[in-house]
Design an enzyme around this catalytic site. Structure first.
Site, PDB file in Angstrom:
ATOM      1  N   LYS A 156      48.380  29.194 -26.028  1.00  0.00           N
ATOM      2  CA  LYS A 156      47.129  29.901 -26.312  1.00  0.00           C
ATOM      3  C   LYS A 156      47.082  30.372 -27.758  1.00  0.00           C
ATOM      4  O   LYS A 156      46.070  30.220 -28.453  1.00  0.00           O
ATOM      5  CB  LYS A 156      46.991  31.098 -25.374  1.00  0.00           C
ATOM      6  CG  LYS A 156      45.938  32.119 -25.783  1.00  0.00           C
ATOM      7  CD  LYS A 156      46.031  33.357 -24.929  1.00  0.00           C
ATOM      8  CE  LYS A 156      45.040  34.424 -25.341  1.00  0.00           C
ATOM      9  NZ  LYS A 156      45.379  35.062 -26.628  1.00  0.00           N
ATOM     10  N   ASN A 157      48.171  30.961 -28.238  1.00  0.00           N
ATOM     11  CA  ASN A 157      48.171  31.543 -29.579  1.00  0.00           C
ATOM     12  C   ASN A 157      48.250  30.500 -30.684  1.00  0.00           C
ATOM     13  O   ASN A 157      48.156  30.840 -31.862  1.00  0.00           O
ATOM     14  CB  ASN A 157      49.319  32.548 -29.710  1.00  0.00           C
ATOM     15  CG  ASN A 157      49.096  33.787 -28.860  1.00  0.00           C
ATOM     16  OD1 ASN A 157      47.964  34.114 -28.516  1.00  0.00           O
ATOM     17  ND2 ASN A 157      50.169  34.470 -28.507  1.00  0.00           N
ATOM     18  N   ARG A 170      39.755  38.561 -29.624  1.00  0.00           N
ATOM     19  CA  ARG A 170      40.217  38.905 -30.963  1.00  0.00           C
ATOM     20  C   ARG A 170      40.447  37.667 -31.832  1.00  0.00           C
ATOM     21  O   ARG A 170      40.232  37.694 -33.044  1.00  0.00           O
ATOM     22  CB  ARG A 170      41.511  39.722 -30.873  1.00  0.00           C
ATOM     23  CG  ARG A 170      42.050  40.119 -32.246  1.00  0.00           C
ATOM     24  CD  ARG A 170      43.199  41.079 -32.163  1.00  0.00           C
ATOM     25  NE  ARG A 170      43.755  41.335 -33.480  1.00  0.00           N
ATOM     26  CZ  ARG A 170      43.228  42.137 -34.384  1.00  0.00           C
ATOM     27  NH1 ARG A 170      42.100  42.767 -34.115  1.00  0.00           N
ATOM     28  NH2 ARG A 170      43.799  42.322 -35.561  1.00  0.00           N
ATOM     29  N   CYS A 194      41.940  42.377 -26.009  1.00  0.00           N
ATOM     30  CA  CYS A 194      42.636  43.300 -25.109  1.00  0.00           C
ATOM     31  C   CYS A 194      42.728  44.695 -25.711  1.00  0.00           C
ATOM     32  O   CYS A 194      42.825  44.876 -26.919  1.00  0.00           O
ATOM     33  CB  CYS A 194      44.052  42.789 -24.832  1.00  0.00           C
ATOM     34  SG  CYS A 194      44.111  41.354 -23.749  1.00  0.00           S
ATOM     35  N   ARG A 246      44.272  47.594 -33.649  1.00  0.00           N
ATOM     36  CA  ARG A 246      44.635  46.336 -34.289  1.00  0.00           C
ATOM     37  C   ARG A 246      43.608  46.012 -35.377  1.00  0.00           C
ATOM     38  O   ARG A 246      42.781  45.123 -35.229  1.00  0.00           O
ATOM     39  CB  ARG A 246      44.714  45.201 -33.259  1.00  0.00           C
ATOM     40  CG  ARG A 246      45.808  45.394 -32.234  1.00  0.00           C
ATOM     41  CD  ARG A 246      46.055  44.122 -31.457  1.00  0.00           C
ATOM     42  NE  ARG A 246      44.938  43.812 -30.589  1.00  0.00           N
ATOM     43  CZ  ARG A 246      44.840  42.674 -29.887  1.00  0.00           C
ATOM     44  NH1 ARG A 246      45.783  41.754 -29.974  1.00  0.00           N
ATOM     45  NH2 ARG A 246      43.815  42.445 -29.110  1.00  0.00           N
ATOM     46  N   ASP A 298      54.438  40.320 -26.636  1.00  0.00           N
ATOM     47  CA  ASP A 298      53.695  39.736 -25.524  1.00  0.00           C
ATOM     48  C   ASP A 298      54.538  39.530 -24.267  1.00  0.00           C
ATOM     49  O   ASP A 298      54.016  39.104 -23.236  1.00  0.00           O
ATOM     50  CB  ASP A 298      53.081  38.397 -25.938  1.00  0.00           C
ATOM     51  CG  ASP A 298      51.804  38.577 -26.745  1.00  0.00           C
ATOM     52  OD1 ASP A 298      51.314  39.714 -26.840  1.00  0.00           O
ATOM     53  OD2 ASP A 298      51.295  37.569 -27.283  1.00  0.00           O
ATOM     54  N   ARG A 319      42.427  34.596 -19.379  1.00  0.00           N
ATOM     55  CA  ARG A 319      42.332  34.438 -20.828  1.00  0.00           C
ATOM     56  C   ARG A 319      43.581  33.765 -21.385  1.00  0.00           C
ATOM     57  O   ARG A 319      43.526  33.135 -22.439  1.00  0.00           O
ATOM     58  CB  ARG A 319      42.129  35.793 -21.519  1.00  0.00           C
ATOM     59  CG  ARG A 319      40.767  36.426 -21.285  1.00  0.00           C
ATOM     60  CD  ARG A 319      40.594  37.697 -22.106  1.00  0.00           C
ATOM     61  NE  ARG A 319      40.935  37.428 -23.494  1.00  0.00           N
ATOM     62  CZ  ARG A 319      41.890  38.061 -24.191  1.00  0.00           C
ATOM     63  NH1 ARG A 319      42.606  39.003 -23.604  1.00  0.00           N
ATOM     64  NH2 ARG A 319      42.122  37.745 -25.436  1.00  0.00           N
TER      65      ARG A 319
END
Length: 424
Positions: free
Chosen positions: A22-23, A92, A116, A121, A309, A401
């Site tokens: 995902k990232n 984000r 989230c 942040r 995470d 997500r």
């Protein structure tokens, strides 16, 4: 709206296949805006955030064909420069279009991003880096407005922050710099594997980048980039979540396939300290638990240290580990919303500043719990795997997500878990 229902106590045995990261996929999708032509991105995970990014790219004028694990993104010379609130506010990672649009168009308006609720942040480092490259930036009515009247120019950019390097800030500056005039040196750059994957994607497109994977990245600007084909790396956080799942119940034996073991050194070290048996191959990790666990302290820090995470998931494991563990959050000191929900299930966790003091208990009790963010959701699911009775995890749209069919993958390993519709 859905909920996840779990009957605890089942041993997990079998194999699980890890999806694309995902990232990594979200910034890489944004980076496709930089290219002339079409980019094909493979190993796409089926996630809510991917769908949101597809919608955002289409709004910006890109042609996007999303078919299963492959996405084709065709950029053109008629991109829009405004990313609206209704799309950006839910994710984000939407901030990742800031650098590509500024580099390609010279002007961008971006709603301040959402995502989230895990503490403050801000995007100060993103803006600082882009200003160093020559952008003029203002914030008006909830929008970031960035303009490079004379084009971006290479510069020395320092991205050190209060809690270490920022992955998305490094990504944004790198994506903006590939089309800037001259040489850019990013100091205190993030080193995460997902950022390395982004750099490799840009290099395939024709960018000149060196040093990615270290704290000093050098970029020589080029005139244009072209579309290419690229496969996303496996998701180390999903892999880590299933490794912790395999450690939760005595007698479990889980083979995590399609992963990169060297991306998980910090987690594997902590699992070994806790008494888990680990065997690795080139692209798989086997997790076995035979006896009692040992308490293990954890401190989250930027890669290659223990990832923030996986903090919540590790806390769920330590909640049923005899003794006292201390989990310290150095990235997002307020990222402890899951503590109250774990305590509803019978855990004994006490907060002291940026640390959680975890007193391991013999068992947890199933209960209705509320997910507050993506990784907290995963932690509550893991706690439900060992809890006595039934656990109901509500607001699982957070899970969707970042995890592809997590209930199906856990069920295939032997967990008693299913997705149900919430009753009105």
């Amino acid at each position: 709206m859905d909920k996840i229902v779990i009957k605890g106590g089942k041993k997990l045995k079998g194999e699980v296949l890890i999806s694309g990261a995902k990232n990594a996929v979200l910034p890489i999708m944004a980076a496709a805006l930089l290219a002339d032509g079409t980019s094909e991105i493979q190993n796409i995970p089926s996630l809510r955030d991917v769908v949101t990014m597809v919608r955002l790219l289409r709004f910006l004028g890109a042609r996007v064909n999303h078919a299963g694990p492959t996405i084709e993104i065709q950029s053109n010379n008629h991109l829009k420069s405004i990313a609206p609130y209704n799309l950006v506010s839910t994710m984000r990672a939407s901030v990742c279009v800031l650098g590509p649009l500024l580099g390609r168009l010279g002007y961008v308006e971006l709603s301040l991003p959402g995502g989230c609720i895990i503490g403050s942040r801000p995007i100060d480092l993103h803006l600082k880096g882009l200003e160093t490259l020559g952008a003029e930036i203002t914030i008006e009515h909830g929008y970031v407005k960035a303009r490079a009247k004379r084009g971006l120019r290479g510069a020395d950019v320092y991205l050190g922050g209060s809690y270490g390097s920022s992955v998305l800030a490094t990504a944004n500056v790198m994506m903006a710099a590939v089309l800037a005039r001259g040489t850019t040196r990013i100091e205190s750059a993030a080193c995460e594997p997902e950022l390395v994957d982004l750099a490799e994607f840009l290099i395939k497109m024709g960018a000149k980048i060196s040093g990615h994977g270290s704290h000093l990245i050098e970029i020589q600007g080029v005139d244009r980039l072209h579309g290419i084909s690229h496969s996303i790396i496996p998701d180390r956080i999903e892999a880590g979540t299933f490794m912790v799942a395999g450690a939760m119940n005595r007698g479990s034996d889980v083979l995590v396939r399609n992963c990169v073991p060297e991306h998980s050194h910090a987690l594997l070290d902590k699992l070994r300290q806790a008494g888990i048996i680990i065997n690795k191959t080139k692209d798989s990790i086997r997790i076995r638990r035979n006896g009692l666990l040992r308490p293990t302290d954890v401190t989250t820090l930027p890669y290659p240290s223990f990832p923030t995470d996986l903090q919540a998931q590790m806390m769920a494991l330590m909640a049923v580990t005899p003794g006292i563990s201390v989990i310290t959050e150095k990235i997002y000191p307020d990222r402890f919303i899951h503590v109250s929900e774990l305590n509803r299930m019978g855990s004994k966790i006490f907060l002291e500043g940026s640390s959680a003091i975890v007193h391991g208990v013999k068992h947890l009790s199933g209960a209705p719990v509320m997910a507050s963010d993506l990784r907290a959701s995963a932690a509550l699911v893991l706690a439900g795997l060992v809890a006595e009775g039934v656990t109901e995890v509500h607001r699982v749209y957070h899970l969707d997500r970042g995890y592809e069919r997590i209930e199906e993958k856990l069920s295939a390993l032997g967990a008693s878990i299913k997705r149900e519709k919430e009753k009105n």
